[in-house]
Design a protein around this motif. Structure first.
Motif, PDB file in Angstrom:
ATOM      1  N   GLN A   1      56.535  18.113  31.997  1.00  0.00           N
ATOM      2  CA  GLN A   1      55.089  18.153  32.229  1.00  0.00           C
ATOM      3  C   GLN A   1      54.661  17.051  33.183  1.00  0.00           C
ATOM      4  O   GLN A   1      54.992  15.892  32.986  1.00  0.00           O
ATOM      5  N   ALA A   2      53.933  17.432  34.216  1.00  0.00           N
ATOM      6  CA  ALA A   2      53.417  16.456  35.172  1.00  0.00           C
ATOM      7  C   ALA A   2      52.270  15.688  34.536  1.00  0.00           C
ATOM      8  O   ALA A   2      51.532  16.222  33.712  1.00  0.00           O
ATOM      9  N   PRO A   3      52.119  14.425  34.903  1.00  0.00           N
ATOM     10  CA  PRO A   3      50.983  13.675  34.379  1.00  0.00           C
ATOM     11  C   PRO A   3      49.680  14.270  34.910  1.00  0.00           C
ATOM     12  O   PRO A   3      49.635  14.766  36.026  1.00  0.00           O
ATOM     13  N   LEU A   4      48.661  14.237  34.067  1.00  0.00           N
ATOM     14  CA  LEU A   4      47.365  14.758  34.500  1.00  0.00           C
ATOM     15  C   LEU A   4      46.615  13.687  35.270  1.00  0.00           C
ATOM     16  O   LEU A   4      46.408  12.593  34.772  1.00  0.00           O
ATOM     17  N   GLY A   5      46.241  14.025  36.464  1.00  0.00           N
ATOM     18  CA  GLY A   5      45.448  13.138  37.293  1.00  0.00           C
ATOM     19  C   GLY A   5      44.218  13.881  37.763  1.00  0.00           C
ATOM     20  O   GLY A   5      43.997  15.034  37.393  1.00  0.00           O
ATOM     21  N   PRO A   6      43.406  13.248  38.591  1.00  0.00           N
ATOM     22  CA  PRO A   6      42.168  13.894  39.043  1.00  0.00           C
ATOM     23  C   PRO A   6      42.423  15.216  39.771  1.00  0.00           C
ATOM     24  O   PRO A   6      41.688  16.178  39.580  1.00  0.00           O
ATOM     25  N   ASN A   7      43.473  15.284  40.582  1.00  0.00           N
ATOM     26  CA  ASN A   7      43.734  16.530  41.303  1.00  0.00           C
ATOM     27  C   ASN A   7      44.239  17.614  40.368  1.00  0.00           C
ATOM     28  O   ASN A   7      43.936  18.791  40.553  1.00  0.00           O
ATOM     29  N   SER A   8      45.024  17.250  39.365  1.00  0.00           N
ATOM     30  CA  SER A   8      45.504  18.229  38.392  1.00  0.00           C
ATOM     31  C   SER A   8      44.346  18.820  37.607  1.00  0.00           C
ATOM     32  O   SER A   8      44.265  20.042  37.425  1.00  0.00           O
ATOM     33  N   LEU A   9      43.476  17.959  37.131  1.00  0.00           N
ATOM     34  CA  LEU A   9      42.322  18.441  36.367  1.00  0.00           C
ATOM     35  C   LEU A   9      41.398  19.287  37.231  1.00  0.00           C
ATOM     36  O   LEU A   9      40.861  20.296  36.771  1.00  0.00           O
ATOM     37  N   ASP A  10      41.247  18.905  38.485  1.00  0.00           N
ATOM     38  CA  ASP A  10      40.422  19.679  39.407  1.00  0.00           C
ATOM     39  C   ASP A  10      41.025  21.070  39.625  1.00  0.00           C
ATOM     40  O   ASP A  10      40.302  22.071  39.626  1.00  0.00           O
ATOM     41  N   ALA A  11      42.337  21.148  39.772  1.00  0.00           N
ATOM     42  CA  ALA A  11      43.005  22.436  39.958  1.00  0.00           C
ATOM     43  C   ALA A  11      42.834  23.317  38.722  1.00  0.00           C
ATOM     44  O   ALA A  11      42.590  24.530  38.833  1.00  0.00           O
ATOM     45  N   ILE A  12      42.954  22.720  37.548  1.00  0.00           N
ATOM     46  CA  ILE A  12      42.776  23.481  36.309  1.00  0.00           C
ATOM     47  C   ILE A  12      41.348  24.011  36.214  1.00  0.00           C
ATOM     48  O   ILE A  12      41.123  25.177  35.877  1.00  0.00           O
TER      49      ILE A  12
ATOM     50  N   THR B   1      46.377  30.106  28.722  1.00  0.00           N
ATOM     51  CA  THR B   1      47.669  30.781  28.627  1.00  0.00           C
ATOM     52  C   THR B   1      48.064  31.401  29.968  1.00  0.00           C
ATOM     53  O   THR B   1      49.243  31.510  30.283  1.00  0.00           O
ATOM     54  N   ILE B   2      47.111  31.787  30.761  1.00  0.00           N
ATOM     55  CA  ILE B   2      47.379  32.328  32.096  1.00  0.00           C
ATOM     56  C   ILE B   2      47.643  31.200  33.088  1.00  0.00           C
ATOM     57  O   ILE B   2      48.578  31.258  33.890  1.00  0.00           O
ATOM     58  N   VAL B   3      46.831  30.158  33.037  1.00  0.00           N
ATOM     59  CA  VAL B   3      46.897  29.077  34.027  1.00  0.00           C
ATOM     60  C   VAL B   3      48.167  28.233  33.866  1.00  0.00           C
ATOM     61  O   VAL B   3      48.812  27.896  34.864  1.00  0.00           O
TER      62      VAL B   3
END
Length: 103
Positions: free
Chosen positions: A17-28, A47-49
């Motif tokens: 699992q990649a660490p959650l950062g601002p770009n990860s949360l933005d993508a989600i 479940t899709i994402v």
């Protein structure tokens, strides 16, 4: 081939699992917003994402790993594919295809 801005971290962050950062949360958030009009509840959307993100991350890591192997070895992808070992793999694949009981 994917462009790379900086080298892959050597501390193991690229595994699992990649660490959650601002770009990860933005993508989600963007992915969830795109799925929202379809009427799924948030559990289904996650479940899709999640598998889609894992696929994209895995593909990107594979590309980076391949580029690093080419850089270290000095052997390009096409040069490796044309190497003598590939004829063995081709013969092996054909033998498996015609051998009864193998797919």
């Amino acid at each position: 081939m994917l462009p790379r801005r900086r080298p892959l971290p050597k501390d193991g962050n690229h595994e699992g699992q990649a660490p959650l950062g601002p770009n990860s949360l933005d993508a989600i958030e963007h992915a969830l917003a795109d799925l929202d009009p379809l009427g799924f509840d948030v559990d289904v959307m996650i479940t899709i994402v999640n598998p889609l993100q894992a696929f994209v991350r895995g593909y990107a890591i594979g590309e980076i790993t391949q580029q690093e192997a080419v850089r270290r070895s000095g052997v390009g992808i096409q040069e490796w594919m044309d190497a003598p070992h590939t004829s063995y793999l081709d013969k092996s694949s054909r033998a498996d295809a015609i051998r009864p009981g193998h797919s």
